[in-house]
Design a protein around this motif. Sequence first.
Motif, PDB file in Angstrom:
ATOM      1  N   ALA A   1      47.510  80.229  66.188  1.00 40.99           N
ATOM      2  CA  ALA A   1      48.953  80.261  66.488  1.00 40.99           C
ATOM      3  C   ALA A   1      49.455  81.627  66.938  1.00 40.99           C
ATOM      4  O   ALA A   1      50.655  81.820  67.096  1.00 40.99           O
ATOM      5  CB  ALA A   1      49.779  79.733  65.323  1.00 40.99           C
ATOM      6  N   ALA A   2      48.550  82.589  67.145  1.00 37.18           N
ATOM      7  CA  ALA A   2      48.970  83.904  67.636  1.00 37.18           C
ATOM      8  C   ALA A   2      49.653  83.742  68.993  1.00 37.18           C
ATOM      9  O   ALA A   2      49.282  82.889  69.795  1.00 37.18           O
ATOM     10  CB  ALA A   2      47.763  84.826  67.758  1.00 37.18           C
ATOM     11  N   THR A   3      50.640  84.574  69.249  1.00 38.08           N
ATOM     12  CA  THR A   3      51.367  84.493  70.523  1.00 38.08           C
ATOM     13  C   THR A   3      51.286  85.774  71.347  1.00 38.08           C
ATOM     14  O   THR A   3      51.735  85.792  72.481  1.00 38.08           O
ATOM     15  CB  THR A   3      52.849  84.152  70.271  1.00 38.08           C
ATOM     16  OG1 THR A   3      53.399  85.123  69.380  1.00 38.08           O
ATOM     17  CG2 THR A   3      52.997  82.760  69.695  1.00 38.08           C
ATOM     18  N   ALA A   4      50.712  86.831  70.798  1.00 34.82           N
ATOM     19  CA  ALA A   4      50.615  88.103  71.527  1.00 34.82           C
ATOM     20  C   ALA A   4      49.805  87.923  72.808  1.00 34.82           C
ATOM     21  O   ALA A   4      48.713  87.355  72.791  1.00 34.82           O
ATOM     22  CB  ALA A   4      49.963  89.157  70.639  1.00 34.82           C
ATOM     23  N   ASN A   5      50.353  88.372  73.920  1.00 33.08           N
ATOM     24  CA  ASN A   5      49.706  88.302  75.237  1.00 33.08           C
ATOM     25  C   ASN A   5      49.376  86.872  75.656  1.00 33.08           C
ATOM     26  O   ASN A   5      48.414  86.645  76.373  1.00 33.08           O
ATOM     27  CB  ASN A   5      48.429  89.154  75.269  1.00 33.08           C
ATOM     28  CG  ASN A   5      48.715  90.595  74.951  1.00 33.08           C
ATOM     29  OD1 ASN A   5      49.677  91.164  75.448  1.00 33.08           O
ATOM     30  ND2 ASN A   5      47.898  91.178  74.099  1.00 33.08           N
ATOM     31  N   ARG A   6      50.171  85.911  75.206  1.00 35.25           N
ATOM     32  CA  ARG A   6      49.925  84.498  75.528  1.00 35.25           C
ATOM     33  C   ARG A   6      51.225  83.821  75.923  1.00 35.25           C
ATOM     34  O   ARG A   6      52.288  84.176  75.434  1.00 35.25           O
ATOM     35  CB  ARG A   6      49.352  83.754  74.319  1.00 35.25           C
ATOM     36  CG  ARG A   6      48.020  84.275  73.862  1.00 35.25           C
ATOM     37  CD  ARG A   6      47.566  83.561  72.594  1.00 35.25           C
ATOM     38  NE  ARG A   6      46.309  84.101  72.149  1.00 35.25           N
ATOM     39  CZ  ARG A   6      45.126  83.763  72.635  1.00 35.25           C
ATOM     40  NH1 ARG A   6      45.035  82.855  73.576  1.00 35.25           N
ATOM     41  NH2 ARG A   6      44.033  84.321  72.188  1.00 35.25           N
ATOM     42  N   THR A   7      51.105  82.787  76.749  1.00 33.39           N
ATOM     43  CA  THR A   7      52.282  81.997  77.090  1.00 33.39           C
ATOM     44  C   THR A   7      52.475  80.854  76.097  1.00 33.39           C
ATOM     45  O   THR A   7      53.575  80.352  75.936  1.00 33.39           O
ATOM     46  CB  THR A   7      52.169  81.424  78.516  1.00 33.39           C
ATOM     47  OG1 THR A   7      50.944  80.700  78.634  1.00 33.39           O
ATOM     48  CG2 THR A   7      52.193  82.537  79.547  1.00 33.39           C
TER      49      THR A   7
ATOM     50  N   ASN B   1      30.949  83.922  76.911  1.00 34.69           N
ATOM     51  CA  ASN B   1      32.185  84.322  77.578  1.00 34.69           C
ATOM     52  C   ASN B   1      32.424  83.368  78.752  1.00 34.69           C
ATOM     53  O   ASN B   1      32.631  83.793  79.876  1.00 34.69           O
ATOM     54  CB  ASN B   1      32.058  85.775  78.050  1.00 34.69           C
ATOM     55  CG  ASN B   1      33.326  86.290  78.687  1.00 34.69           C
ATOM     56  OD1 ASN B   1      34.408  85.775  78.468  1.00 34.69           O
ATOM     57  ND2 ASN B   1      33.187  87.325  79.510  1.00 34.69           N
ATOM     58  N   THR B   2      32.346  82.057  78.484  1.00 30.09           N
ATOM     59  CA  THR B   2      32.461  81.063  79.550  1.00 30.09           C
ATOM     60  C   THR B   2      33.826  80.387  79.522  1.00 30.09           C
ATOM     61  O   THR B   2      34.491  80.343  78.479  1.00 30.09           O
ATOM     62  CB  THR B   2      31.355  79.993  79.425  1.00 30.09           C
ATOM     63  OG1 THR B   2      31.454  79.348  78.153  1.00 30.09           O
ATOM     64  CG2 THR B   2      29.966  80.607  79.590  1.00 30.09           C
ATOM     65  N   GLY B   3      34.241  79.860  80.649  1.00 28.48           N
ATOM     66  CA  GLY B   3      35.513  79.167  80.770  1.00 28.48           C
ATOM     67  C   GLY B   3      36.638  80.099  81.178  1.00 28.48           C
ATOM     68  O   GLY B   3      36.605  81.298  80.911  1.00 28.48           O
ATOM     69  N   SER B   4      37.639  79.541  81.825  1.00 31.97           N
ATOM     70  CA  SER B   4      38.733  80.357  82.371  1.00 31.97           C
ATOM     71  C   SER B   4      39.633  80.974  81.303  1.00 31.97           C
ATOM     72  O   SER B   4      40.339  81.944  81.579  1.00 31.97           O
ATOM     73  CB  SER B   4      39.576  79.515  83.329  1.00 31.97           C
ATOM     74  OG  SER B   4      40.201  78.445  82.630  1.00 31.97           O
ATOM     75  N   ALA B   5      39.624  80.449  80.078  1.00 29.67           N
ATOM     76  CA  ALA B   5      40.476  80.997  79.014  1.00 29.67           C
ATOM     77  C   ALA B   5      39.812  82.127  78.240  1.00 29.67           C
ATOM     78  O   ALA B   5      40.450  82.751  77.395  1.00 29.67           O
ATOM     79  CB  ALA B   5      40.898  79.891  78.047  1.00 29.67           C
ATOM     80  N   SER B   6      38.550  82.409  78.511  1.00 33.72           N
ATOM     81  CA  SER B   6      37.848  83.454  77.772  1.00 33.72           C
ATOM     82  C   SER B   6      38.225  84.826  78.300  1.00 33.72           C
ATOM     83  O   SER B   6      38.270  85.054  79.509  1.00 33.72           O
ATOM     84  CB  SER B   6      36.335  83.250  77.868  1.00 33.72           C
ATOM     85  OG  SER B   6      35.681  84.182  77.039  1.00 33.72           O
ATOM     86  N   ARG B   7      38.453  85.747  77.371  1.00 30.88           N
ATOM     87  CA  ARG B   7      38.821  87.131  77.723  1.00 30.88           C
ATOM     88  C   ARG B   7      37.796  88.113  77.177  1.00 30.88           C
ATOM     89  O   ARG B   7      38.138  89.189  76.719  1.00 30.88           O
ATOM     90  CB  ARG B   7      40.190  87.459  77.159  1.00 30.88           C
ATOM     91  CG  ARG B   7      41.282  86.576  77.699  1.00 30.88           C
ATOM     92  CD  ARG B   7      42.587  86.881  77.029  1.00 30.88           C
ATOM     93  NE  ARG B   7      43.627  86.013  77.538  1.00 30.88           N
ATOM     94  CZ  ARG B   7      44.753  85.779  76.927  1.00 30.88           C
ATOM     95  NH1 ARG B   7      45.000  86.359  75.765  1.00 30.88           N
ATOM     96  NH2 ARG B   7      45.652  84.984  77.455  1.00 30.88           N
TER      97      ARG B   7
END
Length: 136
Positions: free
Chosen positions: A15-21, A102-108
């Motif tokens: 549920a973190a929201t930092a740096n997320r939409t 580190n796969t997938g478009s959501a990985s940072r």
Amino acid sequence: MRYPLPKASITALYAATANRTNPHRGLDFGAATGAWITAPATGTIVVNTWSDVLGWCLVLRFWHEGKDMPMYLGFAHLKVKSKHKVGSKIWEGNKWFAAVGNTGSASRGSHLHLTYGDTPKHIFYGQTFDPLTLLE
């Protein structure tokens, strides 16, 4: 239920929201690419697939103490497709369960994204719950 990466630190809470939409729908563990994930519970692999957002991912069906129905753990951003086939039984503590990636478009960056829900579909879409409430 045991931690999937006992020596890794948690890098993003549920549920973190930092740096997320949108609120984060899982719990992230920072670890090097290729680090082995330990199976946190005994269960059966019900999904082993690619997702454009989550990358290589697995879903494990397991029974949690006090619950009268199965729960589903999702493991995302894995390095490669797991060698475990759908229907395979996995035992708690299996040290070669899957590898961090580190796969997938959501990985940072290299990490394990862990989540759980009431159905396998919820891992990908819909209501999920905080995995930290299950971990010992």
